[in-house]
Design a protein around this motif. Sequence first.
Motif, PDB file in Angstrom:
ATOM      1  N   UNK A  78       0.826  -1.207   0.000  1.00  0.00           N
ATOM      2  CA  UNK A  78       0.000   0.000   0.000  1.00  0.00           C
ATOM      3  C   UNK A  78       0.862   1.261   0.000  1.00  0.00           C
ATOM      4  N   UNK A  79       1.780   1.300  -0.962  1.00  0.00           N
ATOM      5  CA  UNK A  79       2.712   2.430  -1.048  1.00  0.00           C
ATOM      6  C   UNK A  79       1.952   3.730  -1.317  1.00  0.00           C
ATOM      7  N   UNK A  80       2.277   4.762  -0.554  1.00  0.00           N
ATOM      8  CA  UNK A  80       1.620   6.058  -0.726  1.00  0.00           C
ATOM      9  C   UNK A  80       2.701   7.110  -0.955  1.00  0.00           C
ATOM     10  N   UNK A  81       2.859   7.492  -2.213  1.00  0.00           N
ATOM     11  CA  UNK A  81       3.952   8.413  -2.562  1.00  0.00           C
ATOM     12  C   UNK A  81       3.541   9.861  -2.301  1.00  0.00           C
ATOM     13  N   UNK A  82       4.538  10.705  -1.972  1.00  0.00           N
ATOM     14  CA  UNK A  82       4.246  12.133  -1.736  1.00  0.00           C
ATOM     15  C   UNK A  82       4.132  12.899  -3.045  1.00  0.00           C
ATOM     16  N   UNK A  83       4.517  12.269  -4.128  1.00  0.00           N
ATOM     17  CA  UNK A  83       4.528  12.965  -5.422  1.00  0.00           C
ATOM     18  C   UNK A  83       3.337  12.550  -6.289  1.00  0.00           C
ATOM     19  N   UNK A  84       2.934  13.478  -7.167  1.00  0.00           N
ATOM     20  CA  UNK A  84       1.769  13.197  -8.011  1.00  0.00           C
ATOM     21  C   UNK A  84       2.085  12.063  -9.003  1.00  0.00           C
ATOM     22  N   UNK A  85       3.258  12.150  -9.628  1.00  0.00           N
ATOM     23  CA  UNK A  85       3.725  11.004 -10.425  1.00  0.00           C
ATOM     24  C   UNK A  85       4.577  10.184  -9.467  1.00  0.00           C
ATOM     25  N   UNK A  86       4.136   8.977  -9.177  1.00  0.00           N
ATOM     26  CA  UNK A  86       4.832   8.195  -8.138  1.00  0.00           C
ATOM     27  C   UNK A  86       6.299   7.977  -8.508  1.00  0.00           C
ATOM     28  N   UNK A  87       7.104   7.662  -7.496  1.00  0.00           N
ATOM     29  CA  UNK A  87       8.553   7.546  -7.718  1.00  0.00           C
ATOM     30  C   UNK A  87       8.877   6.512  -8.797  1.00  0.00           C
ATOM     31  N   UNK A  88       8.147   5.368  -8.787  1.00  0.00           N
ATOM     32  CA  UNK A  88       8.444   4.317  -9.780  1.00  0.00           C
ATOM     33  C   UNK A  88       8.072   4.785 -11.197  1.00  0.00           C
ATOM     34  N   UNK A  89       6.921   5.440 -11.315  1.00  0.00           N
ATOM     35  CA  UNK A  89       6.476   5.933 -12.626  1.00  0.00           C
ATOM     36  C   UNK A  89       7.426   7.023 -13.124  1.00  0.00           C
ATOM     37  N   UNK A  90       7.871   7.868 -12.196  1.00  0.00           N
ATOM     38  CA  UNK A  90       8.791   8.954 -12.545  1.00  0.00           C
ATOM     39  C   UNK A  90      10.126   8.385 -13.031  1.00  0.00           C
ATOM     40  N   UNK A  91      10.591   7.340 -12.342  1.00  0.00           N
ATOM     41  CA  UNK A  91      11.851   6.703 -12.753  1.00  0.00           C
ATOM     42  C   UNK A  91      11.713   6.139 -14.173  1.00  0.00           C
ATOM     43  N   UNK A  92      10.563   5.514 -14.419  1.00  0.00           N
ATOM     44  CA  UNK A  92      10.311   4.935 -15.749  1.00  0.00           C
ATOM     45  C   UNK A  92      10.326   6.035 -16.826  1.00  0.00           C
TER      46      UNK A  92
END
Lengths: 140, 254
Positions: A78-92
């Motif tokens: 249940x990862x809840x990222x502080x960023x609008x584009x999550x860290x994994x999506x941003x890395x991609x």
Amino acid sequence: MCQKLLLIFFLASLLGRGQDRPVNDELLKVSFEPYKIEKTKTRKLLRFKKKYAAYNPLNYAGAGLLYLYQNLVSEQIQANCSYQISCSEYTKLCIQHHGFIIGTLRGFNQLSECHPGAIYEHPQLFINGNKIINGLDKED
Amino acid sequence: MIKKINNYLIVFFYVAACHAQIDARFVKHLATNKLQAEHRAYLNSFTVPFDSLHYYKAKYYLQYFNDSLLLTNYTQSKNLCFNDQEFIASASKLILLQSKPIFQDAWFASMVNQENTKAKKYFEAIYMATTEPLAFNEKELVPELQKPFLSYKKVCGKKPVLGAALSTVVPGLGKWYAGKPKSALMAFVLNGSYALQTWESAGKLGIRHPLTIINASAFAIFYLSNVYGGYRAIVDLRKERKKQFIANAAGYYN
């Protein structure tokens, strides 16, 4: 005199009629054009900015690992990222735009800044609710 | 004689009315109801270019923002566009917020020879403040904008390379230098814990043990990303504060 004026009026009205263009037909065509159903594009794993980046296996390995994380791990913890584009999506996205090395570094940098206090370190314009807006810029 | 002139004037206005090619009220209707396809079709239906067509096209490209086409049409109907101060203000705002520096330079260079209006003066000052913040005196701005400008100016005085160098020496120090103390602390703790873990596993299990290799790789990635982050923190913060300042300035003008 009167006849001359009448003649001028007649010529002017002819001139005015000459300006009529079939605009209405064009507008009707645009307004009532049947809605086209776009063909679904073939889905690609990654869309690279540079052509040669598509031949780098590391890009696919990185994107594949992130895909696995997003679909298997992220939901479980249940990862809840502080960023609008999550860290994994941003890395991609960064891997697609900047290649494997810079993309990974950027992604991990965001990951190390992903904490509740980060919201206070960005200007108000970049806060949406309780998320930080982190899109890739045009200049990037 | 006067009667004759009056008659000719009537004919002249009639002919002029016949020649009025763009229906301004219709264009306004298309713009307010956001009928983009119809709006574009209507403007493109005119084959012969003329001043007011370029003006309406510039307004169209302002509404559905396209900076290069906006500039192209603006330069072809500069005087007409410049009479519309609302157009100048909203175009300046959008160009400052969304366009690349090359378009911003072209936009403000095209305004140099124009009349000094309120919108021109205001947005030129904002442009100068964003392009050369260190040379710009904040007292030229209204008091409400001085605070966001000073926070932007503060970041502009910092060097990204120094941020990266500081992060190399002590993880997180570059972010502290950029003005992100919470992220700096986080980076320090993260890097410190990975470094300790690697040190411990290397001491107890040996360097060639898989766990040591995994720990060392994680530490290396986080350490390198922290160095890169020290550089990026300043570059990104500059962009963010610049946009915040421009948004505040545009909001204050409205």
